[in-house]
Design a protein around this motif. Structure first.
Motif, PDB file in Angstrom:
ATOM      1  N   UNK A   1       0.820  -1.207   0.000  1.00 39.95           N
ATOM      2  CA  UNK A   1       0.000   0.000   0.000  1.00 39.95           C
ATOM      3  C   UNK A   1       0.855   1.258   0.000  1.00 39.95           C
ATOM      4  N   UNK A   2       1.986   1.220   0.697  1.00 39.57           N
ATOM      5  CA  UNK A   2       2.840   2.409   0.828  1.00 39.57           C
ATOM      6  C   UNK A   2       3.856   2.553  -0.298  1.00 39.57           C
ATOM      7  N   UNK A   3       4.054   1.494  -1.075  1.00 36.03           N
ATOM      8  CA  UNK A   3       5.077   1.527  -2.132  1.00 36.03           C
ATOM      9  C   UNK A   3       4.552   2.255  -3.367  1.00 36.03           C
ATOM     10  N   UNK A   4       5.274   3.291  -3.801  1.00 36.23           N
ATOM     11  CA  UNK A   4       4.894   4.060  -4.994  1.00 36.23           C
ATOM     12  C   UNK A   4       5.969   3.876  -6.060  1.00 36.23           C
ATOM     13  N   UNK A   5       5.691   3.094  -7.118  1.00 36.89           N
ATOM     14  CA  UNK A   5       6.713   2.807  -8.135  1.00 36.89           C
ATOM     15  C   UNK A   5       6.814   3.859  -9.233  1.00 36.89           C
ATOM     16  N   UNK A   6       6.396   5.084  -8.944  1.00 36.13           N
ATOM     17  CA  UNK A   6       6.424   6.125  -9.974  1.00 36.13           C
ATOM     18  C   UNK A   6       7.843   6.585 -10.273  1.00 36.13           C
ATOM     19  N   UNK A   7       8.636   6.820  -9.229  1.00 36.39           N
ATOM     20  CA  UNK A   7      10.002   7.280  -9.432  1.00 36.39           C
ATOM     21  C   UNK A   7      10.914   6.101  -9.764  1.00 36.39           C
ATOM     22  N   UNK A   8      12.036   6.416 -10.429  1.00 36.65           N
ATOM     23  CA  UNK A   8      12.974   5.370 -10.842  1.00 36.65           C
ATOM     24  C   UNK A   8      14.380   5.766 -10.416  1.00 36.65           C
ATOM     25  N   UNK A   9      15.091   4.832  -9.810  1.00 32.11           N
ATOM     26  CA  UNK A   9      16.519   4.983  -9.535  1.00 32.11           C
ATOM     27  C   UNK A   9      17.265   4.063 -10.487  1.00 32.11           C
ATOM     28  N   UNK A  10      18.251   4.609 -11.201  1.00 27.17           N
ATOM     29  CA  UNK A  10      19.001   3.840 -12.194  1.00 27.17           C
ATOM     30  C   UNK A  10      20.411   3.596 -11.666  1.00 27.17           C
ATOM     31  N   UNK A  11      20.793   2.329 -11.603  1.00 26.77           N
ATOM     32  CA  UNK A  11      22.129   1.934 -11.175  1.00 26.77           C
ATOM     33  C   UNK A  11      22.911   1.396 -12.366  1.00 26.77           C
ATOM     34  N   UNK A  12      24.223   1.535 -12.325  1.00 22.25           N
ATOM     35  CA  UNK A  12      25.002   1.161 -13.502  1.00 22.25           C
ATOM     36  C   UNK A  12      24.878  -0.316 -13.849  1.00 22.25           C
ATOM     37  N   UNK A  13      24.937  -1.204 -12.874  1.00 24.00           N
ATOM     38  CA  UNK A  13      24.850  -2.641 -13.139  1.00 24.00           C
ATOM     39  C   UNK A  13      23.706  -3.313 -12.396  1.00 24.00           C
ATOM     40  N   UNK A  14      22.744  -2.560 -11.987  1.00 24.51           N
ATOM     41  CA  UNK A  14      21.610  -3.137 -11.276  1.00 24.51           C
ATOM     42  C   UNK A  14      21.876  -3.252  -9.790  1.00 24.51           C
ATOM     43  N   UNK A  15      20.820  -3.372  -8.995  1.00 24.01           N
ATOM     44  CA  UNK A  15      20.999  -3.505  -7.539  1.00 24.01           C
ATOM     45  C   UNK A  15      21.579  -4.869  -7.183  1.00 24.01           C
ATOM     46  N   UNK A  16      22.592  -4.866  -6.327  1.00 24.68           N
ATOM     47  CA  UNK A  16      23.221  -6.115  -5.872  1.00 24.68           C
ATOM     48  C   UNK A  16      22.800  -6.346  -4.420  1.00 24.68           C
ATOM     49  N   UNK A  17      21.992  -7.384  -4.137  1.00 18.80           N
ATOM     50  CA  UNK A  17      21.562  -7.631  -2.752  1.00 18.80           C
ATOM     51  C   UNK A  17      22.666  -8.330  -1.942  1.00 18.80           C
TER      52      UNK A  17
END
Length: 628
Positions: free
Chosen positions: A96-112
């Motif tokens: 309910x609280x997550x808003x996927x409108x904004x985007x963060x771009x990483x060079x090689x993707x998020x690494x968990x």
């Protein structure tokens, strides 16, 4: 599709690609033909509109925390409506609280990175998401380049479900987090168009105000949030108004509050068989006059033309009751063309070995290396004034030249002979490197130059290229750096600046604001923003169209390169430029059919025709320029 694959530094969960429609691939539900019923007309999809949809996989029963994290990161790259699959990895509250409108771009993707050792005893898991952040895309769809480390966390806990306890994400950063390759696969850059402030016919001689490009990013396929296709997303983005950065210097002819009025639950606009687009608007636009309506239609036409898969023949704006408000064809829209301030120039210019201004024919059909350069008429071509840098007015009637010692600035006709004039500006700096920069003309006929005197550094503008120079205040973003070079856009509302500080020269874009009376405004440059933060050093820059720059520079530890950048700093839709040897200057025309010009310390004046390789024009020369 059922196998895992490694990409961007992490294992990716499987996902499913679905082709909607039956052209070229028969899927379940599409393979059978009806044997009864009436014949109905089927509306064709616009050419170039990809019907491929990518869907992530829902979490399996009993999925472990690492699977939940990987599945969620993969599902963020999908196209399912409302990101329904991605939300299945979240708790109800987090979804309910997550808003996927904004985007963060990483060079090689998020690494968990698993950090469960810290909280294993509490029945919860924490994963750090790390990477190098290269851009952010905000709720206005505006791209902003950055160069910083990224560190956020995903927190998981066990939740009661129909099949017992299941791991789900209950804490996460807002927005989508995508690798650069995924971002470029999913999103497309498009220019919205708005009218430049202060470009009335009385001021510029133009029949209509100038359109200014405002780049944003829309999804190439259907938008999961709105279910709109690329065309409808773009129209909606235009109607929402200019991005915050550009808003102070442009305006829209659409009345405030104008929005699409789609009937019967429709989510997308449709082209007819003549490539005409009908755009139904709400009541806010129902009473506008014909002149204003044509301006609105021109904004739409030029915006949609930047969606290269579509060929827009005409735009019909409709009132809220469905009646026609106005119609504008493609040929009629040319009166509003952004590049008409400069058009396709007649000549290409540079300085020869005698430090004279010379020119060659600039026709799009004549792009070889066999023409001979001739001196321009007047004192700048006669050799009476030895020059170090030049700029030619966009009407190609006047030029400005900086003397060989960078001390004096001259303005003279280049269409007829005239007597040498006194300099319009003189620098008092002791050293040549601290004196005048190369000048630049905007499409309004104003001349810009920087005096780099350390005792009194100034950005100066000569209205109409004559009279006493006015100092232009630079607000927000210079931060003690010195302006080394500048290029003003044709529309006169943006300026590209090369600024040096602490031994490094970087590229920034500023907004040109004009306040007060139109015939004598107070002019300032404000809100400077970095355009190429990944570049360690920028050597040269030139405008290359409505919202594009060509830049010479190098990244940290890298070699020199030529690169096209959007004015928002993005590179995803930019074409590559073949390298040239030790380039010190570059010039591009608004007309992309004309060749790129450059000065190479090894090869002299060189030229790059579209689709070809660099060719030497003359082995010696300097300061290549197009009008501007």
């Amino acid at each position: 599709m059922g196998t895992e694959r490694r990409r961007g530094g992490r294992w990716r969960a499987p996902r499913t690609a679905v082709l909607l429609g039956c052209a070229g691939l028969l899927l379940a539900g599409c393979a059978s033909m009806p044997d009864s019923g009436d014949v109905e007309a089927v509306e064709a999809s616009p050419r170039g509109d990809s019907q491929v949809r990518v869907y992530g996989m829902a979490p399996r029963k009993g999925a472990q925390p690492n699977e939940i994290v990987e599945g969620f990161l993969e599902a963020m790259t999908g196209d399912d409506p409302q990101f329904a699959t991605a939300r299945k990895y979240l708790t109800k509250k987090a979804s309910k609280n997550w808003n996927p409108t904004q985007v963060t771009v990483l060079d090689n993707g998020p690494v968990p990175q698993d950090q469960r050792a810290n909280d294993r005893e509490g029945g919860a898991y924490t994963y750090a998401l790390t990477g190098t952040k290269i851009a952010e895309v905000n709720e206005q769809r505006a791209y902003q380049p950055v160069n910083s480390s990224y560190h956020e966390t995903l927190h998981l806990s066990r939740q009661n479900g129909p099949d017992g306890k299941e791991w789900r994400i209950d804490g996460l950063p807002q927005g989508l987090v995508l690798g650069e390759s995924d971002f470029e696969r999913i999103y497309h850059s498009v220019n919205k168009y708005y009218f430049a402030s202060g470009t009335s016919s009385e001021r510029t001689g133009a029949a209509h105000p100038w359109l200014v490009a405002d780049p944003v990013y829309v999804r190439k396929r259907m938008d999961p949030q709105t279910q709109m296709d690329q065309v409808t997303q773009t129209v909606e983005a235009l109607l929402s108004g200019p991005t915050n950065w550009l808003k102070p210097v442009v305006g829209s002819s659409f009345p405030t509050g104008t929005a699409l009025k789609l009937e019967d639950g429709a989510k997308s606009l449709a082209f007819d068989d003549r490539n005409a687009l009908k755009v139904p608007l709400n009541e806010k636009a129902s009473n506008v006059g014909q002149k204003r309506c044509r301006e609105m239609a021109a904004q739409l036409l030029f915006t949609l033309r930047d969606l290269t898969s579509y060929r827009v023949g005409q735009v019909e704006l409709q009132r809220s009751d469905g009646s026609t408000l106005c119609v504008l064809g493609g040929d009629q829209a040319e009166d509003f063309a952004p590049e008409r301030a400069s058009g396709s120039p007649d000549y290409q210019y540079f300085l020869d070995t005698k430090q004279r201004l010379v020119r060659m024919v600039g026709s799009t059909e004549n792009t070889g290396a066999d023409e001979e350069a001739e001196p321009v008429p007047g004192p700048l071509g006669s050799g009476e004034r030895r020059l170090s840098s030049v700029a030619v007015a966009r009407n190609e009637r006047y030029a400005a030249g900086v003397s060989h010692d960078a001390r004096s600035l001259y303005v003279a006709s280049v269409v007829s002979g005239s007597e040498p004039r006194e300099p319009v500006l003189t620098s008092s700096a002791k050293q040549e490197k601290d004196r005048l920069s190369a000048p630049s003309w905007d499409g309004r006929g104003d001349l810009w130059v920087a005096d780099r005197d350390p005792r009194q550094p100034r950005l100066l503008r000569l209205a109409g290229g004559e009279g006493k120079p006015d100092e232009v205040t630079v607000v927000d973003g210079l931060d003690g750096a010195r302006i080394e070079a500048l290029k003003v856009s044709a529309d006169g509302v943006r300026i590209a600046l090369l600024v040096s500080q602490d031994g490094r020269t970087t590229l920034k874009l500023g907004r040109i604001e004009r306040r007060g009376p139109e015939d004598k405004p107070e002019v300032s440059v404000t809100d400077l923003r970095p355009i190429a933060p990944q570049m360690e050093e920028v050597t040269a820059v030139s405008w290359a169209g409505r919202s594009r720059l060509v830049v010479v520079g190098r990244e940290s530890g890298g070699v020199q390169q030529l690169r096209y950048l959007q004015t928002d700093g993005s590179t995803s839709d930019a074409q590559s430029v073949p390298g040239a040897n030790r380039v010190t200057a570059v010039a591009s025309a608004d007309d992309n059919r004309l060749p790129l010009l450059a000065h190479s310390l090894e090869d002299g004046i060189v030229r790059l025709p579209p689709g070809a390789n660099w060719k030497t024009v003359v082995s010696e020369g300097s300061s290549p320029v197009y009008p501007g």
